[in-house]
Scaffold this motif. Structure first.
Motif, PDB file in Angstrom:
ATOM      1  N   UNK A  61       0.863  -1.192   0.000  1.00  0.00           N
ATOM      2  CA  UNK A  61       0.000   0.000   0.000  1.00  0.00           C
ATOM      3  C   UNK A  61       0.892   1.232   0.000  1.00  0.00           C
ATOM      4  N   UNK A  62       0.282   2.379  -0.197  1.00  0.00           N
ATOM      5  CA  UNK A  62       1.039   3.623  -0.195  1.00  0.00           C
ATOM      6  C   UNK A  62       1.485   3.987   1.223  1.00  0.00           C
ATOM      7  N   UNK A  63       2.762   4.259   1.379  1.00  0.00           N
ATOM      8  CA  UNK A  63       3.312   4.680   2.660  1.00  0.00           C
ATOM      9  C   UNK A  63       4.294   5.821   2.404  1.00  0.00           C
ATOM     10  N   UNK A  64       4.798   6.413   3.467  1.00  0.00           N
ATOM     11  CA  UNK A  64       5.793   7.486   3.326  1.00  0.00           C
ATOM     12  C   UNK A  64       6.888   7.283   4.356  1.00  0.00           C
ATOM     13  N   UNK A  65       7.947   8.069   4.246  1.00  0.00           N
ATOM     14  CA  UNK A  65       9.123   7.866   5.087  1.00  0.00           C
ATOM     15  C   UNK A  65       9.553   9.155   5.771  1.00  0.00           C
ATOM     16  N   UNK A 116      10.620   8.322  -4.348  1.00  0.00           N
ATOM     17  CA  UNK A 116       9.603   8.283  -3.304  1.00  0.00           C
ATOM     18  C   UNK A 116       8.702   9.499  -3.366  1.00  0.00           C
ATOM     19  N   UNK A 117       7.438   9.298  -3.029  1.00  0.00           N
ATOM     20  CA  UNK A 117       6.499  10.412  -3.020  1.00  0.00           C
ATOM     21  C   UNK A 117       5.119   9.966  -2.592  1.00  0.00           C
ATOM     22  N   UNK A 118       4.389  10.895  -1.998  1.00  0.00           N
ATOM     23  CA  UNK A 118       3.038  10.583  -1.555  1.00  0.00           C
ATOM     24  C   UNK A 118       2.667  11.415  -0.346  1.00  0.00           C
ATOM     25  N   UNK A 119       1.631  10.964   0.344  1.00  0.00           N
ATOM     26  CA  UNK A 119       1.131  11.684   1.516  1.00  0.00           C
ATOM     27  C   UNK A 119       1.692  11.084   2.795  1.00  0.00           C
ATOM     28  N   UNK A 120       2.062  11.962   3.717  1.00  0.00           N
ATOM     29  CA  UNK A 120       2.475  11.516   5.044  1.00  0.00           C
ATOM     30  C   UNK A 120       1.252  11.053   5.828  1.00  0.00           C
ATOM     31  N   UNK A 121       1.448  10.003   6.617  1.00  0.00           N
ATOM     32  CA  UNK A 121       0.378   9.570   7.519  1.00  0.00           C
ATOM     33  C   UNK A 121       0.553  10.150   8.918  1.00  0.00           C
ATOM     34  N   UNK A 122       1.641  10.892   9.106  1.00  0.00           N
ATOM     35  CA  UNK A 122       1.947  11.460  10.409  1.00  0.00           C
ATOM     36  C   UNK A 122       1.681  12.958  10.441  1.00  0.00           C
ATOM     37  N   UNK A 123       2.075  13.664   9.378  1.00  0.00           N
ATOM     38  CA  UNK A 123       2.007  15.126   9.372  1.00  0.00           C
ATOM     39  C   UNK A 123       0.880  15.629   8.478  1.00  0.00           C
ATOM     40  N   UNK A 147      -5.203  16.820   2.715  1.00  0.00           N
ATOM     41  CA  UNK A 147      -5.045  17.352   4.067  1.00  0.00           C
ATOM     42  C   UNK A 147      -3.714  16.952   4.694  1.00  0.00           C
ATOM     43  N   UNK A 148      -2.846  16.263   3.923  1.00  0.00           N
ATOM     44  CA  UNK A 148      -1.606  15.732   4.468  1.00  0.00           C
ATOM     45  C   UNK A 148      -0.383  16.449   3.906  1.00  0.00           C
ATOM     46  N   UNK A 149       0.725  16.302   4.571  1.00  0.00           N
ATOM     47  CA  UNK A 149       2.016  16.740   4.045  1.00  0.00           C
ATOM     48  C   UNK A 149       2.345  15.879   2.826  1.00  0.00           C
TER      49      UNK A 149
END
Length: 450
Positions: A260-264, A302-309, A324-326
């Motif tokens: 799935x889509x994740x971020x780092x 890498x690229x996508x939406x942060x799940x934290x920020x 609504x995400x970073x």
């Protein structure tokens, strides 16, 4: 958590370097977070040691990839005209953070510089903690030594007169401490002691692998932000590679990918400028034969939406893309292995010579060089560039040297659908890439910190 060294390398003798990509596996069991920083090249077969750099045409014949020199990059990014004006990074310092470092980094930079007719520069090495003696038979150490070599040579390629400080951290599994706190402590120390104007980080850990993430507790990440908060106060620019897993990234085991889509992190941190990857299409003079594409070959930008920020204010103008995400990345530079950079290394006595390397770990120090040039042009640190960067993109982007990447290529990777490079900002390349002749003075002018 697994701390991945972002970046991939190929090239070498008479044989093609075969890069076998790890297949998706089962989820890693819940356990104590990994404490050893493992380079992203772990699991790949690398062949090293070409006796001298080849032309792109020769690379195509031998390995079916393009390979580029710093002289080609100078043309591609419109750097020569800046150098002729004396904008070379003089008086500015780039800090590069890597575990273990390389015992031959100065020698290798000297050989690299001489090969391409560049002036070399002094590399200052700072050992943080009890850095163990370098062991060329230790794959973790050689992986990080390769990263260190790539970081130093790419930063120098763009900002040849800038000083370079390499911070070697000691990542020890037996100590019971993770590598990231050591890296953040080292960065904060250097920031507090006024060492360095821009920090280049070619590593990352998937947000999902941090303790508490599954329960919505992001404190383990947020407690690590102290160095970046300090950098923001002291007007030090902080960069991080967006990763080489496209819209996905590594699980805790460091070998398999999320489906799935994740971020780092630290790339996803709003206080950090996230550097994505492009593929350059150049002739031997460094002239573009077609526009840049998204890096997507032996890895993907890498690229996508942060799940934290959540979305920071500087991305309000691109909220239709980030939601609504970073969103990451912010901007991109060369990273494709097919179009990789020649680097020289001798830390491994069994593989002395020239390699071709790519990954967002190449793109990040390239952009660190751009920031050092802007610092010199401004006469002061440009500091946190996020507001300025998105302002340059929003108003007369082309005149400001912000070059759109919009050829429709994407960063889908390992079965996870990514994002396309389209007109304007996108989650594949950010605002695009740079024409340094225009971008450097524009960034210098847009920064307000003395």
């Amino acid at each position: 958590m697994h701390i991945a060294r972002t970046g991939l390398g190929v090239a070498a003798t008479t044989a093609v370097a075969a890069l076998a990509v790890s297949a998706p596996g089962t989820a890693a069991p819940a356990a104590v977070p990994h404490t050893l920083a493992v380079p992203a090249v772990a699991g790949h077969t690398l062949v090293h040691g070409v006796s001298s750099p080849l032309t792109s045409e020769q690379c195509q014949t031998k390995w079916h990839i393009n390979c580029y020199t710093p002289l080609q990059y100078r043309t591609a990014y419109d750097l020569d005209a800046l150098y002729s004006k004396g904008v070379t990074g003089k008086g500015r310092t780039i800090v590069i953070v890597d575990s273990y470092g390389s015992p031959t980094v100065q020698h290798d930079l000297d050989v690299y510089s001489k090969q391409f007719g560049l002036p070399s520069t002094k590399v200052k090495v700072v050992k943080w903690g009890h850095v163990p003696a370098f062991d060329p038979k230790n794959s973790d150490m050689t992986g990080w030594a390769g990263e260190t070599t790539l970081d130093v040579e790419m930063a120098h390629a763009v900002a040849p007169a800038a000083k370079i400080v390499v911070v070697e951290t000691a990542v020890s599994e037996t100590e019971g401490t993770t590598g990231l706190p050591e890296m953040m402590d080292a960065e904060k120390y250097l920031i507090d002691h006024n060492v360095g104007d821009v920090i280049s980080q070619s590593f990352g850990a998937t947000e999902n692998t941090f303790p508490g993430f599954g329960k919505g507790d992001f404190s383990s990440i947020k407690k690590l932000r102290y160095a970046f908060q300090d950098a923001n106060r002291k007007h030090v620019t902080v960069l991080a590679a967006s990763g080489d897993g496209g819209a996905t990234d590594m699980k805790l085991d460091g070998k398999t990918y999320y489906d799935k889509r994740v971020n780092s992190w630290p790339s996803s941190d709003p206080l950090v400028t996230s550097i994505g990857g492009t593929q350059l299409h150049l002739n031997d003079k460094g002239e573009r034969v077609k526009p840049d594409s998204v890096y997507n070959d032996y890895g993907a930008g890498g690229g996508g939406q942060s799940h934290v920020f959540t979305r920071p204010s500087f991305q309000n103008g691109v909220k239709s893309k980030v939601g609504a995400r970073r969103g990451t990345p912010d901007i991109s530079m060369s990273a494709a292995v097919n179009g990789g950079a020649w680097i020289y290394s001798s830390y491994d006595p069994t593989a002395v010579g020239w390699d071709v390397s790519g990954g967002t770990s190449e793109a990040t120090p390239l952009f660190a060089g751009i920031v050092a040039l802007a610092d010199q042009a401004a006469g002061h640190r440009v500091g946190n560039i996020q507001q300025a960067l998105y302002g340059l993109y929003a108003h007369h982007a082309k005149a400001n040297g912000v070059v759109d990447v919009n050829d429709g290529t994407n960063n889908s990777y390992h079965g996870v659908t990514g994002y396309k490079a389209v007109n304007g900002y996108d989650l594949a390349t950010g605002v695009g890439t740079v024409d340094a002749l225009k971008f450097v003075p524009a960034l210098a002018k847009a920064s307000r910190h003395g």
